[in-house]
Write a protein that holds these residues in place. Structure first.
Motif, PDB file in Angstrom:
ATOM      1  N   UNK A  41       0.916  -1.276  -0.023  1.00 12.43           N
ATOM      2  CA  UNK A  41      -0.060   0.135  -0.060  1.00 12.43           C
ATOM      3  C   UNK A  41       0.806   1.236   0.099  1.00 12.43           C
ATOM      4  N   UNK A  42       1.741   1.077   0.795  1.00  4.47           N
ATOM      5  CA  UNK A  42       2.886   2.295   0.819  1.00  4.47           C
ATOM      6  C   UNK A  42       3.477   2.650  -0.689  1.00  4.47           C
ATOM      7  N   UNK A  43       3.944   1.510  -1.189  1.00  4.39           N
ATOM      8  CA  UNK A  43       4.289   1.630  -2.630  1.00  4.39           C
ATOM      9  C   UNK A  43       3.342   2.134  -3.509  1.00  4.39           C
ATOM     10  N   UNK A  44       2.142   1.605  -3.428  1.00  2.10           N
ATOM     11  CA  UNK A  44       1.004   2.345  -4.374  1.00  2.10           C
ATOM     12  C   UNK A  44       0.810   3.471  -4.069  1.00  2.10           C
ATOM     13  N   UNK A  45       0.655   4.178  -2.866  1.00  2.00           N
ATOM     14  CA  UNK A  45       0.639   5.478  -2.560  1.00  2.00           C
ATOM     15  C   UNK A  45       1.788   6.351  -3.233  1.00  2.00           C
ATOM     16  N   UNK A  46       2.956   5.773  -3.310  1.00  2.00           N
ATOM     17  CA  UNK A  46       4.205   6.419  -3.752  1.00  2.00           C
ATOM     18  C   UNK A  46       3.947   6.560  -5.347  1.00  2.00           C
ATOM     19  N   UNK A  98       1.036   9.215  -6.033  1.00  2.00           N
ATOM     20  CA  UNK A  98       1.558  10.628  -5.759  1.00  2.00           C
ATOM     21  C   UNK A  98       2.784  11.055  -6.483  1.00  2.00           C
ATOM     22  N   UNK A  99       3.251  10.275  -7.135  1.00  2.00           N
ATOM     23  CA  UNK A  99       4.671  10.273  -8.231  1.00  2.00           C
ATOM     24  C   UNK A  99       5.887  10.678  -7.266  1.00  2.00           C
ATOM     25  N   UNK A 100       5.994  10.087  -6.013  1.00  2.00           N
ATOM     26  CA  UNK A 100       7.065  10.212  -5.220  1.00  2.00           C
ATOM     27  C   UNK A 100       8.130   9.005  -5.407  1.00  2.00           C
ATOM     28  N   UNK A 101       7.960   8.072  -6.260  1.00  2.00           N
ATOM     29  CA  UNK A 101       8.549   6.968  -6.432  1.00  2.00           C
ATOM     30  C   UNK A 101      10.059   7.430  -6.823  1.00  2.00           C
ATOM     31  N   UNK A 102      10.844   6.666  -6.631  1.00  2.00           N
ATOM     32  CA  UNK A 102      12.235   7.027  -6.932  1.00  2.00           C
ATOM     33  C   UNK A 102      12.529   6.585  -8.192  1.00  2.00           C
TER      34      UNK A 102
END
Length: 227
Positions: free
Chosen positions: A215-220, A223-227
């Motif tokens: 879920x945290x990965x999906x949120x990132x 929101x476009x905050x994935x590296x």
């Protein structure tokens, strides 16, 4: 036995039931009417008066099936249960002067709209009303009744615990529980209930396998905050 032979001409090769032209196989009946007599004690609209051996359990008037017991008590014995009186279902099709039906569980007279259709029953309806049917399902699968379900729903504001969407009038929210405690997705011990979810949210939890990291990965990702 002599009376039976007087009632049935055993040289007559057709079924003893009036209007039936099939060959007799047992007791003067064809196979279909013999099975009907064996299970119900009657065969067709007109049949010879035969001796019906009833169940040997005290107070049971049902036809004997196996080892001196009727079908219901034979099933109890096969399951290893103590023999007990069978529940009577004769009242489930009755109606009052207002056309209402009485629920077999709560014993209340309710309109036909409060019962689910069931083609196998004589009146085409279930013996339990919708509320009692829901209550039994909840207790069997989650250890709570409709009152506890209503309290949980009220505590959530009447909607899904995640998205707050309220269910349609003809549906209900799914009961969510901790699958780490009870791996069976359809049943819970009752102590690991987490909340009530709509179909979409409940499906997402199952697809993500209750893993917070997903879920945290999906949120990132959203929101476009994935590296």
């Amino acid at each position: 036995m002599a009376d039976l032979r007087e009632q049935i001409d055993m040289t007559h090769r057709t079924c003893a039931v009036d209007g039936c032209e099939r060959d007799h196989t047992a007791k003067g009946y064809c196979q279909a009417h013999w099975r009907e007599w064996r299970t119900k004690g009657v065969a067709g609209k007109s049949f010879p008066v035969l001796t019906v051996h009833t169940c040997t359990f005290s107070g049971c008037e049902k036809p004997r099936l196996s080892r001196d017991l009727c079908q219901g008590h034979t099933q109890q014995r096969k399951l290893g249960k103590a023999l007990a009186p069978l529940r009577s279902y004769h009242h489930t099709g009755l109606r009052d002067e207002q056309g209402r039906k009485r629920c077999s569980s709560c014993k209340r007279w309710k309109t036909i709209a409060n019962f689910y259709p069931k083609a196998r029953h004589a009146d085409g309806l279930t013996g339990y009303c919708k509320r009692c049917d829901r209550d039994m399902r909840l207790r069997r699968n989650y250890g709570i009744g409709v009152e506890q379900y209503g309290a949980m729903l009220a505590a959530q504001g009447g909607g899904c615990a995640i998205c707050a969407v309220t269910p349609p009038e003809d549906s209900s929210l799914a009961v969510d529980h901790d699958h780490a405690c009870c791996p069976d997705r359809k049943k819970s011990c009752g102590s690991c209930l987490r909340g009530l979810l709509c179909e979409d949210c409940n499906r997402v939890l199952g697809m993500f396998r209750d893993d917070p990291a997903r879920f945290q990965s999906a949120i990132g990702y959203l929101t476009g905050s994935c590296p």
